[in-house]
Design a protein around this motif. Structure first.
Motif, mmCIF file in Angstrom:
data_model
loop_
_atom_site.group_PDB
_atom_site.id
_atom_site.type_symbol
_atom_site.label_atom_id
_atom_site.label_comp_id
_atom_site.label_asym_id
_atom_site.label_seq_id
_atom_site.Cartn_x
_atom_site.Cartn_y
_atom_site.Cartn_z
ATOM 1 N N UNK A 78 0.795 -1.224 0.000
ATOM 2 C CA UNK A 78 0.000 0.000 0.000
ATOM 3 C C UNK A 78 0.821 1.265 0.000
ATOM 4 N N UNK A 79 0.102 2.368 0.054
ATOM 5 C CA UNK A 79 0.708 3.698 0.063
ATOM 6 C C UNK A 79 -0.049 4.564 1.060
ATOM 7 N N UNK B 76 2.036 0.526 11.252
ATOM 8 C CA UNK B 76 2.845 -0.595 11.722
ATOM 9 C C UNK B 76 1.955 -1.578 12.468
ATOM 10 N N UNK B 77 1.934 -2.822 12.016
ATOM 11 C CA UNK B 77 1.157 -3.883 12.644
ATOM 12 C C UNK B 77 2.103 -4.772 13.459
ATOM 13 N N UNK C 70 -5.279 -0.647 1.179
ATOM 14 C CA UNK C 70 -5.978 0.226 0.236
ATOM 15 C C UNK C 70 -6.020 1.672 0.715
ATOM 16 N N UNK C 71 -5.699 1.890 2.003
ATOM 17 C CA UNK C 71 -5.741 3.241 2.568
ATOM 18 C C UNK C 71 -4.399 3.724 3.109
ATOM 19 N N UNK C 72 -3.561 2.780 3.539
ATOM 20 C CA UNK C 72 -2.316 3.159 4.221
ATOM 21 C C UNK C 72 -1.153 2.326 3.677
#
Length: 291
Positions: free
Chosen positions: A31-32, A37-38, A58-60
């Protein structure tokens, strides 16, 4: 919200490599946008996030690694595994990716403690945290209720317990901590076990479990960091988790001013796999108020 997830073989193939203090670490990026951070829990790995991975990407810009001693990363024998070192690893990964600005964090279980350390470092000027969401985890040692196998791993016979840990014992323990209507399938148990068994991982479980006394050592510093109030925080918690369910959230509300908490009824210790759609909805709601 139906989420397809990512097959473990496909997940493994998407991983990349990083050398951290001489140890091989496997990590994932997709993504972008703003970095997210997970941070996974014990005893599993970053594949725990596979249902959320694509919707978040899709968002980050989503980033995750298997921490030292977990999943597809190295599991050195005799290593003195520490939560503080795992926080160093997260920072090293971000530096490797050239990420210097504020980072959003989504954490679970053992990963909650690593996130608490990063939050404390934020207040000490050693990390930039934009927000943090905690899933079920031992945010307070006084409310953490470890299952029997965790207590045994920490005992003087922990190395023997670790050697005898098996898929059957994993299944028995997961049955106790997952919600009554969201139990893992046999295929999921196979995949969870394969991540633990990789590189003969059970041999280091009695060393990894030392996070429990380390939590007690850092407790006051971490609680103060959560009480500061300048970093947006939310807890999304499976209420029926016997380890860190509704009783942990009650303590959080006592100690953290203006506590932002979401309880997921009938969900256990792994909300990101038991109720990924709900977790995603509540996470996006949180970020709508932060971004």
């Amino acid at each position: 919200m139906g989420l397809a997830g990512i097959a473990l073989g496909d997940w493994r193939a998407q991983g990349r490599g990083l050398l951290f203090r001489g140890q091989r670490i496997r990590y994932w990026v997709a993504g972008q946008g703003a970095p997210l951070l997970l941070i996974h829990g014990f005893p599993t790995a970053s594949w725990d996030w596979h249902y959320l991975w694509q919707p978040l990407a899709e968002r980050y810009q989503v980033i995750a690694c298997d921490m030292l001693g977990f999943g597809y990363s190295d599991k050195p024998l005799g290593h003195d595994y520490r939560l503080l070192e795992q926080a160093d690893l997260q920072q090293a990964l971000l530096a490797h990716l050239g990420i210097e600005g504020p980072v959003h964090v989504l954490a679970h279980d053992y990963g909650d403690s690593v996130a608490q350390e990063l939050l404390a470092r934020h207040h000490e000027g050693r990390f930039q945290m934009a927000s943090c969401v905690f899933l079920n985890g031992g945010l307070f040692p006084e409310t953490h209720r470890p299952v029997l196998v965790q207590k045994l791993l920490l005992s003087p016979i922990g190395f023997l317990v670790a050697r005898g840990f098996s898929r059957r014992k994993l299944a028995a323990n997961f049955a106790k901590v997952f919600g009554p209507h969201s139990q893992p399938s046999e295929a999921e148990l196979d995949d969870f076990w394969s991540l633990i068994a990789e590189q003969n991982g059970p041999r280091v479980m009695h060393r990894l479990i030392r996070y429990m006394p380390e939590r007690r050592q850092q407790r006051d510093r971490w609680v103060v960091a959560m009480q500061r109030g300048d970093v947006p925080l939310r807890v999304i918690d499976g209420a029926v988790d016997p380890i860190s369910g509704a009783h942990m959230v009650a303590r959080y509300r006592q100690l953290v001013p203006e506590a932002d908490c979401v309880l997921l009824e009938d969900i256990g210790h792994y909300p990101q796999t038991e109720a990924p759609g709900e977790v995603l909805r509540h996470y996006f709601d949180f970020r709508a108020g932060v971004d």
